[in-house]
Design a protein around this motif. Structure first.
Motif, PDB file in Angstrom:
ATOM      1  N   PRO A  70     -25.444 -19.525 -24.023  1.00 36.94           N
ATOM      2  CA  PRO A  70     -24.465 -19.227 -24.766  1.00 36.94           C
ATOM      3  C   PRO A  70     -24.097 -20.125 -25.982  1.00 36.94           C
ATOM      4  O   PRO A  70     -23.647 -19.748 -26.947  1.00 36.94           O
ATOM      5  CB  PRO A  70     -23.069 -19.089 -23.894  1.00 36.94           C
ATOM      6  CG  PRO A  70     -23.894 -18.504 -22.715  1.00 36.94           C
ATOM      7  CD  PRO A  70     -25.149 -19.674 -22.521  1.00 36.94           C
ATOM      8  N   ASP A  71     -24.087 -21.553 -25.771  1.00 36.59           N
ATOM      9  CA  ASP A  71     -23.496 -22.675 -26.618  1.00 36.59           C
ATOM     10  C   ASP A  71     -24.656 -22.600 -27.701  1.00 36.59           C
ATOM     11  O   ASP A  71     -24.325 -22.907 -28.831  1.00 36.59           O
ATOM     12  CB  ASP A  71     -23.242 -24.173 -25.948  1.00 36.59           C
ATOM     13  CG  ASP A  71     -24.256 -24.361 -25.114  1.00 36.59           C
ATOM     14  OD1 ASP A  71     -24.633 -23.617 -24.023  1.00 36.59           O
ATOM     15  OD2 ASP A  71     -24.613 -25.611 -25.227  1.00 36.59           O
ATOM     16  N   PHE A  74     -24.162 -19.671 -29.966  1.00 36.42           N
ATOM     17  CA  PHE A  74     -23.051 -19.971 -30.937  1.00 36.42           C
ATOM     18  C   PHE A  74     -23.248 -20.814 -32.088  1.00 36.42           C
ATOM     19  O   PHE A  74     -22.821 -20.566 -33.187  1.00 36.42           O
ATOM     20  CB  PHE A  74     -21.923 -20.517 -29.964  1.00 36.42           C
ATOM     21  CG  PHE A  74     -20.393 -20.601 -30.521  1.00 36.42           C
ATOM     22  CD1 PHE A  74     -19.730 -19.616 -30.645  1.00 36.42           C
ATOM     23  CD2 PHE A  74     -20.307 -21.670 -31.367  1.00 36.42           C
ATOM     24  CE1 PHE A  74     -18.331 -19.548 -31.115  1.00 36.42           C
ATOM     25  CE2 PHE A  74     -18.913 -22.003 -31.940  1.00 36.42           C
ATOM     26  CZ  PHE A  74     -18.115 -20.662 -31.952  1.00 36.42           C
ATOM     27  N   HIS A  75     -23.754 -21.822 -31.695  1.00 38.18           N
ATOM     28  CA  HIS A  75     -24.110 -23.013 -32.919  1.00 38.18           C
ATOM     29  C   HIS A  75     -25.227 -22.416 -33.777  1.00 38.18           C
ATOM     30  O   HIS A  75     -25.322 -23.100 -34.977  1.00 38.18           O
ATOM     31  CB  HIS A  75     -24.403 -24.243 -32.308  1.00 38.18           C
ATOM     32  CG  HIS A  75     -23.538 -24.881 -31.488  1.00 38.18           C
ATOM     33  ND1 HIS A  75     -22.400 -25.184 -32.371  1.00 38.18           N
ATOM     34  CD2 HIS A  75     -23.389 -25.506 -30.277  1.00 38.18           C
ATOM     35  CE1 HIS A  75     -21.522 -25.821 -31.437  1.00 38.18           C
ATOM     36  NE2 HIS A  75     -22.211 -25.921 -30.088  1.00 38.18           N
ATOM     37  N   PHE A  88      -7.894 -20.431 -23.935  1.00 34.32           N
ATOM     38  CA  PHE A  88      -7.411 -21.626 -22.836  1.00 34.32           C
ATOM     39  C   PHE A  88      -5.916 -21.591 -22.768  1.00 34.32           C
ATOM     40  O   PHE A  88      -5.308 -22.076 -23.444  1.00 34.32           O
ATOM     41  CB  PHE A  88      -7.879 -22.975 -23.396  1.00 34.32           C
ATOM     42  CG  PHE A  88      -9.277 -22.841 -23.706  1.00 34.32           C
ATOM     43  CD1 PHE A  88     -10.145 -23.185 -22.389  1.00 34.32           C
ATOM     44  CD2 PHE A  88      -9.879 -22.654 -24.803  1.00 34.32           C
ATOM     45  CE1 PHE A  88     -11.708 -23.029 -22.400  1.00 34.32           C
ATOM     46  CE2 PHE A  88     -11.385 -22.668 -24.796  1.00 34.32           C
ATOM     47  CZ  PHE A  88     -12.117 -22.909 -23.826  1.00 34.32           C
ATOM     48  N   LEU A  99     -11.199 -25.856 -30.663  1.00 36.51           N
ATOM     49  CA  LEU A  99     -12.450 -26.266 -29.735  1.00 36.51           C
ATOM     50  C   LEU A  99     -13.654 -25.630 -30.020  1.00 36.51           C
ATOM     51  O   LEU A  99     -14.654 -26.539 -30.163  1.00 36.51           O
ATOM     52  CB  LEU A  99     -11.938 -25.478 -28.363  1.00 36.51           C
ATOM     53  CG  LEU A  99     -11.346 -26.280 -27.385  1.00 36.51           C
ATOM     54  CD1 LEU A  99     -10.663 -25.892 -26.350  1.00 36.51           C
ATOM     55  CD2 LEU A  99     -12.177 -27.471 -27.031  1.00 36.51           C
TER      56      LEU A  99
ATOM     57  N   GLU B 173     -12.124 -30.995 -24.667  1.00 38.32           N
ATOM     58  CA  GLU B 173     -13.138 -30.453 -24.227  1.00 38.32           C
ATOM     59  C   GLU B 173     -13.166 -30.347 -22.654  1.00 38.32           C
ATOM     60  O   GLU B 173     -13.369 -29.572 -21.961  1.00 38.32           O
ATOM     61  CB  GLU B 173     -14.496 -31.162 -24.558  1.00 38.32           C
ATOM     62  CG  GLU B 173     -14.954 -30.719 -25.925  1.00 38.32           C
ATOM     63  CD  GLU B 173     -16.400 -31.115 -26.210  1.00 38.32           C
ATOM     64  OE1 GLU B 173     -17.058 -30.555 -27.032  1.00 38.32           O
ATOM     65  OE2 GLU B 173     -16.950 -32.287 -25.638  1.00 38.32           O
ATOM     66  N   ALA B 184     -15.450 -21.872 -22.104  1.00 38.71           N
ATOM     67  CA  ALA B 184     -15.924 -22.988 -22.475  1.00 38.71           C
ATOM     68  C   ALA B 184     -17.505 -23.004 -22.883  1.00 38.71           C
ATOM     69  O   ALA B 184     -17.918 -23.329 -24.199  1.00 38.71           O
ATOM     70  CB  ALA B 184     -15.720 -24.033 -21.739  1.00 38.71           C
ATOM     71  N   ARG B 185     -18.184 -22.322 -22.071  1.00 41.69           N
ATOM     72  CA  ARG B 185     -19.525 -22.135 -22.400  1.00 41.69           C
ATOM     73  C   ARG B 185     -19.912 -21.306 -23.687  1.00 41.69           C
ATOM     74  O   ARG B 185     -20.540 -21.514 -24.334  1.00 41.69           O
ATOM     75  CB  ARG B 185     -20.181 -21.616 -21.100  1.00 41.69           C
ATOM     76  CG  ARG B 185     -21.018 -22.607 -20.045  1.00 41.69           C
ATOM     77  CD  ARG B 185     -21.237 -21.639 -18.953  1.00 41.69           C
ATOM     78  NE  ARG B 185     -22.550 -20.874 -19.123  1.00 41.69           N
ATOM     79  CZ  ARG B 185     -23.614 -21.204 -19.074  1.00 41.69           C
ATOM     80  NH1 ARG B 185     -23.874 -22.385 -18.826  1.00 41.69           N
ATOM     81  NH2 ARG B 185     -24.781 -20.424 -19.190  1.00 41.69           N
ATOM     82  N   VAL B 186     -18.907 -20.205 -23.496  1.00 43.10           N
ATOM     83  CA  VAL B 186     -19.402 -18.995 -24.476  1.00 43.10           C
ATOM     84  C   VAL B 186     -18.858 -19.573 -25.830  1.00 43.10           C
ATOM     85  O   VAL B 186     -19.825 -19.263 -26.875  1.00 43.10           O
ATOM     86  CB  VAL B 186     -18.722 -17.879 -24.168  1.00 43.10           C
ATOM     87  CG1 VAL B 186     -19.007 -16.860 -25.379  1.00 43.10           C
ATOM     88  CG2 VAL B 186     -19.217 -17.233 -22.797  1.00 43.10           C
ATOM     89  N   ILE B 187     -18.054 -20.510 -26.102  1.00 44.86           N
ATOM     90  CA  ILE B 187     -17.492 -20.775 -27.390  1.00 44.86           C
ATOM     91  C   ILE B 187     -18.198 -22.012 -27.767  1.00 44.86           C
ATOM     92  O   ILE B 187     -18.009 -22.717 -28.934  1.00 44.86           O
ATOM     93  CB  ILE B 187     -15.927 -20.914 -27.594  1.00 44.86           C
ATOM     94  CG1 ILE B 187     -15.602 -22.150 -26.787  1.00 44.86           C
ATOM     95  CG2 ILE B 187     -15.361 -19.858 -27.341  1.00 44.86           C
ATOM     96  CD1 ILE B 187     -14.260 -22.641 -27.075  1.00 44.86           C
ATOM     97  N   GLY B 188     -19.299 -22.285 -27.246  1.00 45.47           N
ATOM     98  CA  GLY B 188     -20.119 -23.513 -27.658  1.00 45.47           C
ATOM     99  C   GLY B 188     -19.775 -24.683 -27.266  1.00 45.47           C
ATOM    100  O   GLY B 188     -20.302 -25.817 -27.915  1.00 45.47           O
ATOM    101  N   ILE B 189     -18.981 -25.082 -26.255  1.00 47.43           N
ATOM    102  CA  ILE B 189     -18.635 -26.473 -25.952  1.00 47.43           C
ATOM    103  C   ILE B 189     -20.113 -26.897 -25.099  1.00 47.43           C
ATOM    104  O   ILE B 189     -20.337 -26.044 -24.090  1.00 47.43           O
ATOM    105  CB  ILE B 189     -17.490 -26.854 -24.957  1.00 47.43           C
ATOM    106  CG1 ILE B 189     -16.435 -26.067 -25.987  1.00 47.43           C
ATOM    107  CG2 ILE B 189     -17.444 -27.807 -24.174  1.00 47.43           C
ATOM    108  CD1 ILE B 189     -14.947 -26.165 -25.106  1.00 47.43           C
ATOM    109  N   PRO B 190     -20.781 -28.182 -25.196  1.00 44.81           N
ATOM    110  CA  PRO B 190     -21.750 -28.176 -24.457  1.00 44.81           C
ATOM    111  C   PRO B 190     -21.350 -28.780 -22.942  1.00 44.81           C
ATOM    112  O   PRO B 190     -21.223 -29.922 -22.609  1.00 44.81           O
ATOM    113  CB  PRO B 190     -22.275 -29.600 -25.006  1.00 44.81           C
ATOM    114  CG  PRO B 190     -21.152 -30.309 -25.765  1.00 44.81           C
ATOM    115  CD  PRO B 190     -20.345 -28.963 -26.201  1.00 44.81           C
TER     116      PRO B 190
END
Lengths: 249, 306
Positions: A70-71, A74-75, A88, A99, B173, B184-190
């Motif tokens: 997914p990340d 997204f990128h 969050f 974020l 993060e 957190a995974r889906v919005i692109g946080i590694p």
């Protein structure tokens, strides 16, 4: 821009999405409708990489994104919003918005302890976030906890957050579910503005067809995990098969 | 006489409480960011203490070097246990019970590797070779250099950790992972990178607290295991999510183990063998009255979780 060819998804042998092929072109707003349980949300989760596909192939801007996490997806510029506003909740509105921004220096452990390396970048991000929040009339709420917002504001924040990663395309799952009609209208107007001003592309799941059909170029209809029809909004309303599964007449 | 015992035990409570706080923060961090009740934390502490012992004998007696190397070695051990044990279990979406058992297993493996090492090189109950100096003395109490390393170091580290979490993008993060991992995974946080960094941080904290604990008492393969229950008690008092709550919990446990124990012994002749029971009696009482621990005292947007 987004191309699905023969995508299927099984859960423990149960087929949730079956052989779906669809395509969305740059700058389009495309609707995805269907009765509850027809596999729309699953399809969105498959596209955004949350669920791995069972079969088929997904490409986004010529990239094969089928196997990506997914990340990574997204990128590449494919963002998404959620049906139940997924935030969050113990963090502020500003934190929530910032974020998804692409990798920053301050997230690198070597630089994080030294503010001068990332102060400027952080300022720019905060300003950009504030700008986006102002567009949706939430600028003054930046310091509030996400859990203290109203349902409609949570939805808006969800979209604002997806914007922050500067995506070229957004997948939205019922952006107006549980939102009062006037606010729903303004959410769709916001989406239309984003298309016009930033040339963003949208694939939107929505049950409020009266609202949706005023804004979309084309509509895909799903039923029992399969694609039932695909046409312009006016034609879809005339389609006998769609009327039968969707409206029951 | 009583005054002297009281002051002496208060100093000890301060010292022990600061170290408990350092260890308990590591547990709170693993619990909230990594969703793991990590009992192997005890052995990360012991690894830090043994590193300190070996460094102090063979490399340098400079406390900065000792603490630094302990932090590095323990953080590597923590990261390796994540990569070899915890991550494969996570990939299989194992339940928290399995993860808990896995953490016990990791702890056991490390503990007995340390036993073997200690046996080979005769390193049981050794003192870390740091010169002991008396810095301040009155009729009633003595303050040694150890006190001035342990307490300020712990306090500085606790403040640094809070700043890292609350005032940097990296901390943001980590808080996001603690709040909603899937999102957190889906919005692109590694997420995997943030997890690695969290493990390194937790390991470093454990290593430093182990080295300080070893400087204060002596080093043995069981030392981490002996204190881990008190440390978990502190973290549970903090609600396993709030930093200030955890720190308060650590001092409460240390105070009851030392000062309250001393007072009970002096006034009622209660045997010191009851010492380990006291923090648990207090926990039971606190949790019966306030099941959420101390988190409610610090209800602010800074807590790691609801």
């Amino acid at each position: 821009m987004l191309e699905l060819s023969k995508v299927s998804k099984d859960f423990d042998g149960l087929r949730a999405v079956s052989n779906v092929s669809l395509s969305v072109k740059q700058g389009e707003i495309v609707g995805l409708i269907g009765p509850n349980g027809s596999g729309k949300s699953t399809l969105l989760n498959v596209i955004s990489g949350r669920f791995p596909v069972t079969a088929g192939r997904i490409t986004f801007q010529e990239h094969d994104i089928t196997p990506l996490s997914p990340d990574r997806i997204f990128h590449l510029g494919l963002g998404r919003g959620f049906q139940d506003p997924s935030l969050f909740y113990q963090m502020t509105v500003l934190d929530n918005t910032i974020l998804p921004a692409k990798a920053q220096k301050g997230e690198n452990p070597l630089f994080a302890p030294f503010k001068r390396f990332w102060r400027q970048e952080e300022h720019q991000l905060a300003e950009r976030a504030y700008e986006i929040l102002t567009q949706i009339d939430m600028g003054r709420l930046f310091g509030q906890l996400a859990s203290e917002l109203s349902g409609g504001q949570m939805k808006l924040l969800d979209i604002a957050r997806s914007q922050m990663g500067n995506p070229q395309m957004l997948l939205l799952d019922e952006p107006t579910a549980g939102v009062a009609p006037p606010l729903a209208q303004s959410i769709f107007e916001h989406i239309a503005n984003l298309r016009q001003n930033e040339n963003m592309t949208f694939l939107i799941i929505e049950h409020r067809l009266d609202m949706l059909f005023n804004f979309v170029d084309r509509v895909y209809v799903m039923h029992m995990g399969e694609l039932l029809a695909h046409d312009t909004p006016d034609e879809i309303l005339e389609n006998a098969e769609v009327r039968e599964v969707y409206f029951g007449d | 006489m009583f005054e002297r015992i009281l002051i002496d035990s208060l100093i000890r409570s301060m010292q022990v409480g600061s170290l408990y706080a350092l260890m308990a923060l590591g547990i709170t961090l693993t619990m909230s960011v990594l969703k793991l009740p990590n009992f192997a934390h005890a052995e990360f502490v012991t690894v830090g203490a043994y590193t300190a012992l070996i460094v102090s004998r063979n490399v340098s007696t400079n406390p900065i070097i000792i603490l630094g190397l302990s932090a590095i070695v323990a953080s590597v051990v923590a990261l390796v246990s994540h990569i070899t044990v915890f991550r494969p279990f996570e990939k299989q979406k194992s339940s928290i019970y399995i993860m808990l058992l896995a953490s016990f297993a990791v702890g056991l493996i490390i503990r007995y590797v340390l036993f073997l090492t200690a046996d080979t090189f005769d390193l049981f109950d050794q003192r870390i070779q740091v010169p002991l100096e008396i810095w301040y003395r009155t009729d009633n109490f003595i303050l040694s250099n150890v006190f001035f390393w342990v307490v300020p170091t712990s306090i500085v580290l606790v403040i640094a950790l809070s700043l890292l979490l609350n005032a940097t993008p990296l901390g943001r993060e980590m808080r996001a992972l603690a709040d909603n991992f899937d999102l957190a995974r889906v919005i692109g946080i590694p997420v995997e990178r943030v997890k690695w960094l969290t493990w390194l941080l937790v390991g470093a904290l454990a290593g430093i607290s182990g080295a300080l604990w070893g400087i204060q008492t002596s080093v043995s393969p069981l030392m981490g295991w002996v204190v881990i229950l008190s440390v978990f008690a502190a973290a549970i008092l903090g609600g396993l999510s709030s930093f200030p709550g955890t720190i308060l919990g650590a001092y409460v446990v240390a105070f009851s183990e030392n000062t309250i124990m001393q007072v009970l012994n002096f006034q009622f002749g209660l045997s010191f063998s009851f010492k380990p029971a006291i923090p648990f009696i207090i926990i039971v009482i606190v949790l019966l009255i306030r099941p959420e621990g101390f988190t409610q005292f610090f209800k602010s947007n800074r807590s790691l979780k609801r």
